[in-house]
Design an enzyme around this catalytic site. Sequence first.
Site, PDB file in Angstrom:
ATOM      1  N   ILE A  58     -44.083 -18.744 -43.010  1.00  0.00           N
ATOM      2  CA  ILE A  58     -44.069 -19.526 -44.264  1.00  0.00           C
ATOM      3  C   ILE A  58     -44.956 -20.770 -44.184  1.00  0.00           C
ATOM      4  O   ILE A  58     -45.252 -21.380 -45.197  1.00  0.00           O
ATOM      5  CB  ILE A  58     -42.640 -19.931 -44.716  1.00  0.00           C
ATOM      6  CG1 ILE A  58     -41.881 -20.684 -43.625  1.00  0.00           C
ATOM      7  CG2 ILE A  58     -41.872 -18.711 -45.171  1.00  0.00           C
ATOM      8  CD1 ILE A  58     -40.572 -21.279 -44.123  1.00  0.00           C
TER       9      ILE A  58
ATOM     10  N   SER B 103     -26.021 -25.779 -42.029  1.00  0.00           N
ATOM     11  CA  SER B 103     -25.164 -25.630 -40.850  1.00  0.00           C
ATOM     12  C   SER B 103     -24.167 -26.775 -40.729  1.00  0.00           C
ATOM     13  O   SER B 103     -24.450 -27.910 -41.137  1.00  0.00           O
ATOM     14  CB  SER B 103     -26.065 -25.635 -39.608  1.00  0.00           C
ATOM     15  OG  SER B 103     -25.297 -25.754 -38.437  1.00  0.00           O
TER      16      SER B 103
ATOM     17  N   TYR C 140     -31.784 -29.647 -34.009  1.00  0.00           N
ATOM     18  CA  TYR C 140     -31.525 -28.526 -34.914  1.00  0.00           C
ATOM     19  C   TYR C 140     -30.763 -29.005 -36.152  1.00  0.00           C
ATOM     20  O   TYR C 140     -31.186 -28.787 -37.289  1.00  0.00           O
ATOM     21  CB  TYR C 140     -30.743 -27.418 -34.185  1.00  0.00           C
ATOM     22  CG  TYR C 140     -30.143 -26.414 -35.115  1.00  0.00           C
ATOM     23  CD1 TYR C 140     -30.957 -25.565 -35.856  1.00  0.00           C
ATOM     24  CD2 TYR C 140     -28.757 -26.325 -35.295  1.00  0.00           C
ATOM     25  CE1 TYR C 140     -30.400 -24.653 -36.745  1.00  0.00           C
ATOM     26  CE2 TYR C 140     -28.200 -25.429 -36.171  1.00  0.00           C
ATOM     27  CZ  TYR C 140     -29.024 -24.596 -36.898  1.00  0.00           C
ATOM     28  OH  TYR C 140     -28.474 -23.701 -37.788  1.00  0.00           O
TER      29      TYR C 140
ATOM     30  N   LYS D  20     -31.918 -29.383 -40.276  1.00  0.00           N
ATOM     31  CA  LYS D  20     -31.197 -28.783 -41.415  1.00  0.00           C
ATOM     32  C   LYS D  20     -30.850 -29.865 -42.441  1.00  0.00           C
ATOM     33  O   LYS D  20     -30.929 -29.633 -43.654  1.00  0.00           O
ATOM     34  CB  LYS D  20     -29.937 -28.068 -40.925  1.00  0.00           C
ATOM     35  CG  LYS D  20     -30.233 -26.790 -40.149  1.00  0.00           C
ATOM     36  CD  LYS D  20     -30.541 -25.638 -41.080  1.00  0.00           C
ATOM     37  CE  LYS D  20     -31.043 -24.419 -40.361  1.00  0.00           C
ATOM     38  NZ  LYS D  20     -31.157 -23.234 -41.200  1.00  0.00           N
TER      39      LYS D  20
ATOM     40  N   ASN E   2     -19.118 -21.105 -37.734  1.00  0.00           N
ATOM     41  CA  ASN E   2     -19.632 -20.171 -36.719  1.00  0.00           C
ATOM     42  C   ASN E   2     -19.752 -18.748 -37.274  1.00  0.00           C
ATOM     43  O   ASN E   2     -18.736 -18.046 -37.414  1.00  0.00           O
ATOM     44  CB  ASN E   2     -18.744 -20.208 -35.484  1.00  0.00           C
ATOM     45  CG  ASN E   2     -18.949 -21.486 -34.692  1.00  0.00           C
ATOM     46  OD1 ASN E   2     -18.732 -22.579 -35.208  1.00  0.00           O
ATOM     47  ND2 ASN E   2     -19.394 -21.365 -33.462  1.00  0.00           N
TER      48      ASN E   2
HETATM   49  N1  UFG Z   1     -18.825 -21.180 -25.254  1.00  0.00           N
HETATM   50  C1  UFG Z   1     -18.293 -20.922 -24.015  1.00  0.00           C
HETATM   51  N2  UFG Z   1     -18.990 -20.089 -23.187  1.00  0.00           N
HETATM   52  C2  UFG Z   1     -20.173 -19.530 -23.519  1.00  0.00           C
HETATM   53  C3  UFG Z   1     -20.708 -19.796 -24.799  1.00  0.00           C
HETATM   54  C4  UFG Z   1     -20.007 -20.632 -25.654  1.00  0.00           C
HETATM   55  O1  UFG Z   1     -17.226 -21.415 -23.661  1.00  0.00           O
HETATM   56  O2  UFG Z   1     -20.744 -18.807 -22.691  1.00  0.00           O
HETATM   57  C5  UFG Z   1     -18.075 -22.048 -26.168  1.00  0.00           C
HETATM   58  C6  UFG Z   1     -18.850 -23.266 -26.614  1.00  0.00           C
HETATM   59  O3  UFG Z   1     -18.674 -24.312 -25.686  1.00  0.00           O
HETATM   60  C7  UFG Z   1     -18.237 -23.544 -27.982  1.00  0.00           C
HETATM   61  C8  UFG Z   1     -17.810 -22.171 -28.491  1.00  0.00           C
HETATM   62  O4  UFG Z   1     -17.821 -21.322 -27.343  1.00  0.00           O
HETATM   63  O5  UFG Z   1     -17.097 -24.323 -27.826  1.00  0.00           O
HETATM   64  C9  UFG Z   1     -18.769 -21.594 -29.508  1.00  0.00           C
HETATM   65  O6  UFG Z   1     -20.091 -21.687 -28.978  1.00  0.00           O
HETATM   66  P1  UFG Z   1     -21.344 -21.013 -29.692  1.00  0.00           P
HETATM   67  O7  UFG Z   1     -22.543 -21.323 -28.858  1.00  0.00           O
HETATM   68  O8  UFG Z   1     -21.062 -19.588 -30.005  1.00  0.00           O
HETATM   69  O9  UFG Z   1     -21.438 -21.754 -31.091  1.00  0.00           O
HETATM   70  P2  UFG Z   1     -21.555 -23.313 -31.380  1.00  0.00           P
HETATM   71  O10 UFG Z   1     -20.222 -23.722 -31.958  1.00  0.00           O
HETATM   72  O11 UFG Z   1     -22.065 -24.102 -30.264  1.00  0.00           O
HETATM   73  O12 UFG Z   1     -22.735 -23.275 -32.430  1.00  0.00           O
HETATM   74  C10 UFG Z   1     -22.532 -22.894 -33.747  1.00  0.00           C
HETATM   75  C11 UFG Z   1     -23.804 -22.293 -34.315  1.00  0.00           C
HETATM   76  C12 UFG Z   1     -24.903 -23.312 -34.336  1.00  0.00           C
HETATM   77  C13 UFG Z   1     -24.425 -24.551 -35.032  1.00  0.00           C
HETATM   78  C14 UFG Z   1     -23.153 -25.050 -34.394  1.00  0.00           C
HETATM   79  C15 UFG Z   1     -22.585 -26.262 -35.070  1.00  0.00           C
HETATM   80  O13 UFG Z   1     -24.207 -21.193 -33.538  1.00  0.00           O
HETATM   81  O14 UFG Z   1     -26.015 -22.808 -35.026  1.00  0.00           O
HETATM   82  O15 UFG Z   1     -22.171 -24.018 -34.455  1.00  0.00           O
HETATM   83  O16 UFG Z   1     -22.273 -25.950 -36.355  1.00  0.00           O
HETATM   84  F1  UFG Z   1     -25.355 -25.526 -34.922  1.00  0.00           F
END
Ligand code: UFG
Length: 329
Positions: free
Chosen positions: A52, A117, A141, A145, A170
């Site tokens: 884009i 987000s 990030y 947004k 999420n």
């Molecule tokens: N987690 C673990 N082990 C892992 C991966 C994640 O314990 O191997 C935990 C993280 O610490 C977190 C939870 O699982 O507490 C969810 O983690 P994710 O990485 O799946 O998602 P996030 O909450 O970090 O991120 C999401 C979106 C992002 C957004 C963020 C805030 O994926 O795009 O929410 O809104 F920015």
Amino acid sequence: MKILIVGGAGYIGSHNVRLFLDRGYEVVIVDNLNTGHMSAVDKRAKFYKCDIRDKAELKAIFEKEQPDGVVHFAALSLVGVSMKQPLEYFSNNVYGMQILLEVMKETGVNKIVFSSSAATYGDVEKMPITEDTPTNPINPYGETKLMMEKMMKWCDMAYGIHYVSLRYFNAAGAYDDSSIGEDHNPETHLIPLILQVPLGKRDHISVFGNDYDTRDGTCIRDYIHIMDLADAHVRAIEYLLKGGESQIFNLGTGDGQSVNEMIVAAEKAVGKPIKKEYAARRAGDPARLIASNKKAKDILGWEPKYSLDKIMETAWLFHQKHPDGYNDK
Ligand code: UFG
């Protein structure tokens, strides 16, 4: 009605493409396939490989297709990577939005639904998070947004480009027939990583921190099924097409699950125990993020329908069918 879906080959975009097509819309996809997958592109949609930020090419597509509205997913979205490569995030996300809005203005397209987000809020004490909760992103990030939302706000005032910004919590799960689902590289999201254990691709899932001030010490998040998210986008476009004014909505279930509870839910879907190990906290993780979804319910008539069990079941089906992801790069 013709909708142009920018980023329609990505995880959230591809599920939206499916639903817009199923609901009778004509769909045109624009995607640079940088993180998206050609295998996720629905054959019923028209596809353009285009970045884009290439204004001439994007404008030619808009002039040819003359869409009634735009749904914008194209962005880099990994929190951790954004901390190390902020300039790439500004270029893809913010500059990408600049060009998209310029092209919309110049071609007279004045409706956009935007993929935002919960990362725009940052570290919040008071739950649930409402759309009035102050925004203080704690990573590039989330900052991009928020900047993209603000660009739309000023373009609405100046040029009458109406927008709906959807702040996802999420995103999780996969399409019911498991043909499309979540495939990031590198994968950092909890559910796909948990499911790599029963797939034999990972010895255990590391739980990042068990000393948070939560019911079991692990982080709490609001996991929302990808097709519930898609349903909100269709409603948002319909709202704009009916003349609705610009709005921001949270999209979550209003309920939170801890990391430990997610592992238990995955064990139920898979039918066997999943090995876990407690590890150090991951930098930048808030203890809990839970949405208030009242505004989306009131104004869009949106109601999430998928349970946590269904989220896990659809994710597990997809990952069993695609143990190496789409494998198309
Ligand atoms: N987690 C673990 N082990 C892992 C991966 C994640 O314990 O191997 C935990 C993280 O610490 C977190 C939870 O699982 O507490 C969810 O983690 P994710 O990485 O799946 O998602 P996030 O909450 O970090 O991120 C999401 C979106 C992002 C957004 C963020 C805030 O994926 O795009 O929410 O809104 F920015």
